[in-house]
Write a protein that holds these residues in place. Structure first.
Motif, mmCIF file in Angstrom:
data_model
loop_
_atom_site.group_PDB
_atom_site.id
_atom_site.type_symbol
_atom_site.label_atom_id
_atom_site.label_comp_id
_atom_site.label_asym_id
_atom_site.label_seq_id
_atom_site.Cartn_x
_atom_site.Cartn_y
_atom_site.Cartn_z
ATOM 1 N N ALA A 54 0.823 -1.207 0.000
ATOM 2 C CA ALA A 54 0.000 0.000 0.000
ATOM 3 C C ALA A 54 0.858 1.259 0.000
ATOM 4 C CB ALA A 54 -0.929 0.001 1.211
ATOM 5 N N LYS A 55 2.062 1.140 0.536
ATOM 6 C CA LYS A 55 2.958 2.290 0.582
ATOM 7 C C LYS A 55 4.076 2.196 -0.449
ATOM 8 C CE LYS A 55 2.193 3.933 5.268
ATOM 9 N NZ LYS A 55 2.837 4.339 6.543
ATOM 10 N N ALA A 56 3.988 1.235 -1.335
ATOM 11 C CA ALA A 56 5.056 1.043 -2.323
ATOM 12 C C ALA A 56 5.260 2.286 -3.192
ATOM 13 C CB ALA A 56 4.767 -0.170 -3.194
ATOM 14 N N ASP A 57 4.154 2.962 -3.512
ATOM 15 C CA ASP A 57 4.270 4.173 -4.331
ATOM 16 C C ASP A 57 4.235 5.427 -3.475
ATOM 17 O OD1 ASP A 57 1.642 4.089 -3.550
ATOM 18 O OD2 ASP A 57 0.792 4.423 -5.539
ATOM 19 N N GLY A 58 4.302 5.250 -2.152
ATOM 20 C CA GLY A 58 4.360 6.394 -1.233
ATOM 21 C C GLY A 58 3.024 6.938 -0.808
ATOM 22 N N ILE A 59 1.920 6.452 -1.414
ATOM 23 C CA ILE A 59 0.589 6.989 -1.103
ATOM 24 C C ILE A 59 -0.403 5.842 -0.956
ATOM 25 C CG2 ILE A 59 -1.302 8.471 -1.886
ATOM 26 C CD1 ILE A 59 0.718 9.967 -3.615
ATOM 27 N N VAL A 60 -1.135 5.839 0.150
ATOM 28 C CA VAL A 60 -2.214 4.874 0.338
ATOM 29 C C VAL A 60 -3.520 5.578 -0.013
ATOM 30 C CG1 VAL A 60 -3.413 3.353 1.947
ATOM 31 C CG2 VAL A 60 -0.955 3.725 2.188
ATOM 32 N N THR A 61 -4.159 5.169 -1.103
ATOM 33 C CA THR A 61 -5.376 5.824 -1.544
ATOM 34 C C THR A 61 -6.608 5.098 -1.010
ATOM 35 O OG1 THR A 61 -5.631 4.515 -3.564
ATOM 36 C CG2 THR A 61 -4.192 6.458 -3.685
ATOM 37 N N GLN A 62 -7.739 5.808 -1.013
ATOM 38 C CA GLN A 62 -8.997 5.193 -0.577
ATOM 39 C C GLN A 62 -9.387 4.062 -1.523
ATOM 40 O OE1 GLN A 62 -10.682 5.848 2.312
ATOM 41 N NE2 GLN A 62 -11.834 4.010 1.725
ATOM 42 N N ALA A 63 -9.048 4.208 -2.801
ATOM 43 C CA ALA A 63 -9.360 3.153 -3.768
ATOM 44 C C ALA A 63 -8.634 1.867 -3.410
ATOM 45 C CB ALA A 63 -8.975 3.607 -5.177
ATOM 46 N N GLU A 64 -7.388 1.976 -2.951
ATOM 47 C CA GLU A 64 -6.635 0.791 -2.550
ATOM 48 C C GLU A 64 -7.232 0.156 -1.300
ATOM 49 O OE1 GLU A 64 -2.117 1.675 -4.178
ATOM 50 O OE2 GLU A 64 -2.826 2.716 -2.385
ATOM 51 N N ASP A 122 -2.098 -12.565 -7.460
ATOM 52 C CA ASP A 122 -3.273 -12.062 -8.173
ATOM 53 C C ASP A 122 -4.027 -11.053 -7.304
ATOM 54 O OD1 ASP A 122 -4.611 -12.085 -10.573
ATOM 55 O OD2 ASP A 122 -5.870 -13.798 -10.096
ATOM 56 N N GLY A 123 -4.202 -11.374 -6.027
ATOM 57 C CA GLY A 123 -4.880 -10.462 -5.121
ATOM 58 C C GLY A 123 -4.120 -9.159 -4.946
ATOM 59 N N LEU A 124 -2.797 -9.229 -4.910
ATOM 60 C CA LEU A 124 -1.983 -8.025 -4.774
ATOM 61 C C LEU A 124 -2.097 -7.134 -6.011
ATOM 62 C CD1 LEU A 124 1.226 -9.561 -3.137
ATOM 63 C CD2 LEU A 124 -0.533 -8.165 -2.014
ATOM 64 N N PHE A 125 -2.153 -7.755 -7.195
ATOM 65 C CA PHE A 125 -2.368 -6.971 -8.418
ATOM 66 C C PHE A 125 -3.704 -6.238 -8.357
ATOM 67 C CE2 PHE A 125 1.070 -9.027 -10.832
ATOM 68 C CZ PHE A 125 1.440 -7.996 -11.682
ATOM 69 N N HIS A 126 -4.729 -6.916 -7.863
ATOM 70 C CA HIS A 126 -6.058 -6.308 -7.757
ATOM 71 C C HIS A 126 -6.006 -5.040 -6.919
ATOM 72 C CE1 HIS A 126 -10.432 -6.071 -7.429
ATOM 73 N NE2 HIS A 126 -10.270 -5.907 -6.122
ATOM 74 N N ILE A 127 -5.253 -5.079 -5.836
ATOM 75 C CA ILE A 127 -5.150 -3.908 -4.962
ATOM 76 C C ILE A 127 -4.280 -2.831 -5.607
ATOM 77 C CG2 ILE A 127 -4.277 -3.108 -2.726
ATOM 78 C CD1 ILE A 127 -5.015 -5.916 -1.642
ATOM 79 N N ALA A 128 -3.180 -3.230 -6.214
ATOM 80 C CA ALA A 128 -2.240 -2.266 -6.786
ATOM 81 C C ALA A 128 -2.865 -1.415 -7.887
ATOM 82 C CB ALA A 128 -1.013 -2.995 -7.327
ATOM 83 N N LYS A 129 -3.741 -2.024 -8.685
ATOM 84 C CA LYS A 129 -4.313 -1.297 -9.826
ATOM 85 C C LYS A 129 -5.537 -0.475 -9.438
ATOM 86 C CE LYS A 129 -7.667 -4.758 -11.337
ATOM 87 N NZ LYS A 129 -8.168 -5.626 -12.396
ATOM 88 N N ALA A 130 -5.955 -0.551 -8.171
ATOM 89 C CA ALA A 130 -7.242 0.024 -7.762
ATOM 90 C C ALA A 130 -7.333 1.532 -7.956
ATOM 91 C CB ALA A 130 -7.522 -0.324 -6.294
ATOM 92 N N ASP A 131 -6.198 2.223 -7.892
ATOM 93 C CA ASP A 131 -6.240 3.678 -8.051
ATOM 94 C C ASP A 131 -6.157 4.101 -9.510
ATOM 95 O OD1 ASP A 131 -3.644 2.978 -8.522
ATOM 96 O OD2 ASP A 131 -2.750 4.351 -7.057
ATOM 97 N N GLY A 132 -6.297 3.122 -10.415
ATOM 98 C CA GLY A 132 -6.346 3.438 -11.840
ATOM 99 C C GLY A 132 -5.012 3.382 -12.552
ATOM 100 N N ALA A 133 -3.957 3.072 -11.816
ATOM 101 C CA ALA A 133 -2.631 2.992 -12.433
ATOM 102 C C ALA A 133 -1.770 2.011 -11.654
ATOM 103 C CB ALA A 133 -1.963 4.363 -12.460
#
Length: 239
Positions: A54-64, A122-133
């Motif tokens: 969730a913090k891999a890109d430095g930001i935890v979004t509500q979408a994630e 697969d589940g981790l990909f689902h979360i990672a893409k949740a913010d649209g990117a």
């Protein structure tokens, strides 16, 4: 018994101050019950690696956060325990590589149930893409986890293709077939994938019933890819 009840009882009865100690405690507590151990290990793997990613890109979004809850349908009475695990994973000094290595061993890398590691990714990909990117740091995270899980490049690309639109080749990547495959070869592979990824198969290899949303989304992606490939191959072979 619900997997959340199992986890809640385990956390309540186990003295823990770091997430790394939880992993070893699971190994010991469920040593005589491998089926439950796999189910608990899967759940803890998803919680731990989701927290780290969730913090891999430095930001935890509500979408994630919302995507996390799409996979984790946690009953209200167990949410405090799940939150405790999630927060421990974020605070533990161990990096995600250490978690992934321990969890790969716990979930069975190189053993008959190692397919479950693909389910975790697969589940981790689902979360990672949740913010649209899918951000560069998230892709590095996922690629590293795949390497630790001993998933080869073809498997990684197939999972990636289900979650990220990579253009014209996408449906062929999803199905794991070459663009010059015959219609019969493609149909055989499609049917094999449907059997392999049926929710009952995921449950059999240790994925808790509470997480079958992963299987349903995967089957939807496979069916969508086959619909496109079937149309293209029929058109080509009729020429």
């Amino acid at each position: 018994m619900s997997i959340w009840r199992r986890i809640s009882d385990f956390i309540t009865s186990t003295a823990i101050d770091a997430f790394s100690s939880i992993i070893e405690a699971v190994r010991t507590a469920f040593e005589g019950d491998p089926e439950t151990r796999r189910r608990v290990a899967f759940s803890i793997a998803m919680i731990a690696l989701s927290a780290k990613m969730a913090k891999a890109d430095g930001i935890v979004t509500q979408a994630e956060v919302n995507a996390f809850h799409e996979i984790f349908h946690v009953p209200p009475q167990y949410q405090d325990q799940v939150s405790r695990l999630y927060n421990l994973a974020k605070q533990d000094v161990a990096g995600y590589e250490a978690y992934a290595t321990q969890l790969a061993s716990l979930c069975g890398t190189g053993k008959p149930n190692c397919k479950m590691l693909e389910d975790i990714l697969d589940g981790l990909f689902h979360i990672a893409k949740a913010d649209g990117a899918l951000h560069d740091q998230e892709l590095i995270f996922l690629g590293t986890v795949a390497e630790i899980f001993a998933l080869d490049e073809d498997k990684f690309d197939r999972i990636l293709a289900r979650h990220v639109n990579r253009g014209q080749a996408d449906p062929f990547l999803v199905l794991g077939i070459s663009r010059d495959a015959s219609f019969e070869e493609a149909r055989k592979q499609y049917r094999a994938l449907v059997r392999e990824n049926h929710p009952d198969m995921l449950i059999a290899r240790g994925v808790p019933e509470e997480f079958i949303a992963i299987a349903n989304q995967r089957i939807a992606a496979i069916n969508a890819a086959w619909e496109k490939v079937e149309k293209d191959l029929k058109a080509y072979e009729s020429v």
